[in-house]
Design a protein around this motif. Structure first.
Motif, short mmCIF file in Angstrom:
data_model
loop_
_atom_site.label_atom_id
_atom_site.label_comp_id
_atom_site.label_asym_id
_atom_site.label_seq_id
_atom_site.Cartn_x
_atom_site.Cartn_y
_atom_site.Cartn_z
N PRO A 31 1.78 7.74 1.21
CA PRO A 31 0.72 7.40 2.02
C PRO A 31 -0.61 7.49 1.66
N GLY A 32 -1.31 6.65 1.88
CA GLY A 32 -2.70 6.70 1.47
C GLY A 32 -2.78 6.43 -0.04
N GLN A 59 -1.37 7.94 -2.66
CA GLN A 59 -1.21 8.98 -3.65
C GLN A 59 0.03 9.77 -3.42
N ALA A 98 -2.29 1.19 -3.02
CA ALA A 98 -2.53 0.08 -2.15
C ALA A 98 -2.27 -1.29 -2.70
#
Length: 137
Positions: A115-116, A118, A64
């Motif tokens: 996404p996230g 990872q 992120a």
């Protein structure tokens, strides 16, 4: 999955850009064989970039936060020469032009495919792209 099909899926994910999506599809397709037991060539791409000195930048695309940019020269130095030459030849482009175009699209593509923050586990790249591609009626 054929590299052309992968390019078509990436085009939808990236919102156009036939040339860049096809280059990226070709790159990911060529790296797919380097990930033993994995259906996800992102593993191979990130490993190649890490070994080539771009691990920090590539990590920023997965995690992120802001995506650190790279340029074509950095990418050309980080990837195995035969990989980039093959991708460029398949696209009918000089190697430096292909590297420049890939450097522009890689941060956004990897960011959208992780996404996230990872790497997806036990998911093929094709399934992941389909899941993150806006559907058109």
């Amino acid at each position: 999955m054929a590299r052309e099909d992968l390019g078509a899926l990436l085009r939808g994910l990236l919102g156009g850009g036939d040339g860049e999506a096809n280059l990226l599809g070709s790159l990911l397709g060529s790296l797919g064989g380097s990930t033993a037991g994995s259906g996800n060539p992102l593993d191979g791409l990130l490993a190649a970039l890490g070994e080539g000195g771009l691990g920090h930048q590539a990590h920023s695309w997965v995690s992120a936060g802001a995506n650190e940019p790279i340029d074509g020269e950095q990418l050309a130095q980080a990837l195995p020469p035969d990989t980039l030459q093959g991708v460029a030849q398949q696209a009918g482009l000089p190697t430096d032009v292909a590297a420049d175009q890939l450097a522009q699209v890689l941060p956004q593509a990897v960011d959208k495919l992780t996404p996230g923050g990872q790497l997806p586990q036990d998911t093929s790249l094709e399934d992941l792209i389909k899941a993150h591609t806006p559907h058109t009626p």
